[in-house]
Enzyme design. Structure first.
Site: not given
Ligand SMILES: Cc1cc2nc3c(=O)[nH]c(=O)nc-3n(C[C@H](O)[C@H](O)[C@H](O)COP(=O)(O)O)c2cc1C
Length: 370
Positions: A30, A180, A183, A185, A240
């Site tokens: 997001t 989704h 997290n 939701y 959440n």
């Molecule tokens: C800025 C940001 C926005 C995110 N938006 C979503 C999202 O829209 N949908 C989702 O399932 N997870 C979302 N996440 C979680 C990421 O998909 C991911 O699970 C998380 O960043 C951990 O992976 P990483 O260590 O590679 O960053 C978001 C994470 C971040 C940092």
């Protein structure tokens, strides 16, 4: 094992009839650049196109209805205009032969009345408030409210919103859908006992709490073929205000049930960097590998090396990268050439509406021009 043919992070992957050029997946992120109309736009097209060397792009979570909204300026797929506007993104990515799945989202209780039609309360499986500091809303930071438990008669409408979201996604040119279910939701709120205390056929036993997800999957399968449909789950997370004592039994059950559809992949947020509920040992990809028959995607906290090791150990087929993709549009090229990564983006840029901190992260060659 014949090491000459064993897969690596950079080897291709067959996802149904799609060929992913590598197993480096852009995780759903997001970024709040869709404006108050929740409309995909040229800036978002530029951002996604910059990241087109990923094997697969999963879009940022995209709301299926106004009721599903809970994030300021995140995109939607509940109007004809939004559907049309997504086409610029799918078209640009298809010119680079990068498949793209749309992540469908309903925030449930992780919302606020100021997002809702006529300022109604947000909805959830049960009337249980998210225990959190505050939520960013269209009217600024607000305290969480106790959501309204959905009446059983209202559930088919939400399933239909998911189906319509998938239908519009297909029209907009998406290759598939990621549901989704992670997290905290709405889907996760139905799955977990912490947030679901219903006494009807959507609550109580695990089988009942799974029913909402099952009906969504089945509705979307009337639109896309199974290998174009995926589910994301976060069995270890506390984001959440989640985490339920029966997490292991619950998520194993869900993975086993999903076997019956032959889905494209199951996406597990297995890493703990985004918060761990600490209710027992964290669930591992290996546990899911043992019960889930289809392709498995891991995520959260992976580096190139840990992702490579995970694929080599056959604990997953695909690894999704989130934060590394925010500041490294050329993540695949960096992995392929052993180039260092850009420093992580500042958190203030994650959801900051404009071009800054969004499309201005340089590729490695751009910072090392002679
Ligand atoms: C800025 C940001 C926005 C995110 N938006 C979503 C999202 O829209 N949908 C989702 O399932 N997870 C979302 N996440 C979680 C990421 O998909 C991911 O699970 C998380 O960043 C951990 O992976 P990483 O260590 O590679 O960053 C978001 C994470 C971040 C940092």
């Amino acid at each position: 094992m014949d090491t000459t043919t064993s897969p690596t992070l950079l080897s291709s992957f067959k996802l149904g009839d799609l060929t992913l050029k590598n197993r480096v997946i852009m995780a759903p992120l997001t970024r709040a650049r869709a404006g108050v109309e929740r409309m995909p736009n040229a800036l978002m097209t530029q951002y996604y196109t910059q990241r087109a060397s990923a094997g697969l792009i999963i879009t940022e979570a995209t709301v299926i209805s106004q009721q599903g909204c809970g994030w300021v300026q995140s995109p939607g797929i509940y109007s004809e205009e939004q559907t049309e506007a997504w086409k610029q993104i799918t078209k640009a990515l298809h010119q680079t032969e990068t498949p793209v799945f749309l992540q469908l989202w309903h925030c449930g209780r992780a919302s606020h009345s100021s997002f809702q039609e006529n300022n109604q309360l947000p909805v959830s499986a049960s009337a249980i408030k998210l225990n959190g500091e505050y939520i960013h809303t269209p009217i600024g930071k607000q305290a969480y409210e106790t959501p309204r438990a959905l009446e059983i008669e209202e559930i088919p409408r939400i399933i239909e919103d998911y189906r319509l979201g998938a239908e519009r996604a297909k029209k907009a040119g998406f290759d598939g859908i990621e549901i989704h279910g992670a997290n905290g939701y709405l889907i996760d709120q139905f799955l977990q006992s912490k947030t679901n205390q219903r006494t009807d056929k959507y609550g109580g036993r695990i089988e009942n709490r799974y029913r909402f997800l099952q009906e969504i999957v089945e509705a979307i399968l009337t639109v896309f073929s199974p290998e174009k449909v995926a589910v994301r789950l976060s069995p270890n997370g506390n984001f959440n205000d989640m985490g339920s004592p029966e997490y292991r039994e619950l998520f194993i059950y869900v993975a086993q049930q999903l076997n019956r559809y032959g889905l494209g992949y199951l996406h597990i947020v297995d890493g703990l960097e985004f918060g761990f509920h600490q209710l027992g040992e964290p669930m591992t990809l290996r546990e899911f590998r043992e019960v889930f028959d289809g392709p498995l995607m891991g995520n959260c906290g992976y580096s190139q090396d840990s992702a490579e090791a995970t694929i080599k150990a056959d604990n997953a087929d695909l690894i999704a990268f989130g934060r590394p993709y925010i500041s490294n549009p050329d993540l695949v090229e960096r992995f392929a050439n052993n180039w260092p990564l850009n420093p992580p983006a500042e958190m203030k840029d994650w959801y900051s509406f404009g071009a800054e901190g969004y499309i201005d992260f340089p590729t490695y060659p751009e910072t090392h021009k002679s």
